[in-house]
Scaffold this motif. Structure first.
Motif, PDB file in Angstrom:
ATOM      1  N   ALA A   3       0.694  -1.350   0.289  1.00  0.00           N
ATOM      2  CA  ALA A   3      -0.082   0.019  -0.144  1.00  0.00           C
ATOM      3  C   ALA A   3       0.433   1.267  -0.129  1.00  0.00           C
ATOM      4  CB  ALA A   3      -1.042   0.206   1.021  1.00  0.00           C
ATOM      5  N   LEU A   4       1.914   1.245   0.821  1.00  0.00           N
ATOM      6  CA  LEU A   4       2.815   2.502   0.779  1.00  0.00           C
ATOM      7  C   LEU A   4       3.277   2.205  -0.596  1.00  0.00           C
ATOM      8  CD1 LEU A   4       3.773   4.495   2.590  1.00  0.00           C
ATOM      9  CD2 LEU A   4       6.193   2.830   3.086  1.00  0.00           C
ATOM     10  N   ARG A   5       3.484   1.244  -0.937  1.00  0.00           N
ATOM     11  CA  ARG A   5       4.314   1.648  -3.097  1.00  0.00           C
ATOM     12  C   ARG A   5       3.588   2.246  -3.740  1.00  0.00           C
ATOM     13  NH1 ARG A   5       8.346  -3.902  -3.252  1.00  0.00           N
ATOM     14  NH2 ARG A   5       9.362  -3.347  -2.002  1.00  0.00           N
ATOM     15  N   ILE A   6       2.284   1.856  -3.404  1.00  0.00           N
ATOM     16  CA  ILE A   6       1.035   2.392  -4.373  1.00  0.00           C
ATOM     17  C   ILE A   6       0.775   3.791  -3.806  1.00  0.00           C
ATOM     18  CG2 ILE A   6      -1.280   1.779  -4.964  1.00  0.00           C
ATOM     19  CD1 ILE A   6      -0.614  -0.959  -4.244  1.00  0.00           C
ATOM     20  N   PHE A   7       1.155   4.037  -3.198  1.00  0.00           N
ATOM     21  CA  PHE A   7       0.544   5.612  -2.410  1.00  0.00           C
ATOM     22  C   PHE A   7       1.534   6.555  -2.796  1.00  0.00           C
ATOM     23  CE2 PHE A   7       1.927   9.326   0.833  1.00  0.00           C
ATOM     24  CZ  PHE A   7       0.269   9.767   0.361  1.00  0.00           C
ATOM     25  N   PHE A   8       2.995   5.815  -2.448  1.00  0.00           N
ATOM     26  CA  PHE A   8       4.142   6.923  -3.730  1.00  0.00           C
ATOM     27  C   PHE A   8       3.786   6.740  -5.170  1.00  0.00           C
ATOM     28  CE2 PHE A   8       6.318   6.275   0.973  1.00  0.00           C
ATOM     29  CZ  PHE A   8       6.134   7.466   1.203  1.00  0.00           C
ATOM     30  N   ILE A   9       3.363   5.738  -5.652  1.00  0.00           N
ATOM     31  CA  ILE A   9       3.261   5.458  -6.983  1.00  0.00           C
ATOM     32  C   ILE A   9       2.411   6.908  -7.548  1.00  0.00           C
ATOM     33  CG2 ILE A   9       3.008   4.275  -9.495  1.00  0.00           C
ATOM     34  CD1 ILE A   9       4.038   1.669  -7.502  1.00  0.00           C
ATOM     35  N   VAL A  10       1.743   5.925  -7.051  1.00  0.00           N
ATOM     36  CA  VAL A  10       0.787   7.815  -6.696  1.00  0.00           C
ATOM     37  C   VAL A  10       0.302   8.858  -6.724  1.00  0.00           C
ATOM     38  CG1 VAL A  10      -2.363   7.992  -6.405  1.00  0.00           C
ATOM     39  CG2 VAL A  10      -1.748   6.025  -6.862  1.00  0.00           C
TER      40      VAL A  10
END
Length: 70
Positions: A3-10
């Motif tokens: 979820a943290l990786r997806i947050f930074f990608i977004v």
């Protein structure tokens, strides 16, 4: 963690999408055009001055006082 990786990608994608290219400021127009240098725009002032001079001459002839051409 995912979820943290997806947050930074977004977050990175939103920064890229919102970034606007910088434009150069518009150039300021020249202060005097070629018409002003040739006297085209000065016609009104010259005409008014000529009419005031003629009116002052006529007023002085008829009344003896010249108050217009001052």
């Amino acid at each position: 963690m995912t979820a943290l990786r997806i947050f930074f990608i977004v977050l990175a994608a939103s920064f890229i999408a919102c970034d606007t290219p910088r434009k150069a400021p518009p150039k300021k127009p020249a202060k005097k055009s070629s018409g002003a240098r040739s006297g085209v725009q000065d016609v009104g002032r010259k005409t008014e001055k000529a009419f005031r001079g003629a009116g002052g001459t006529l007023e002085k002839f008829f009344t003896g006082h010249d108050t217009i051409s001052r």
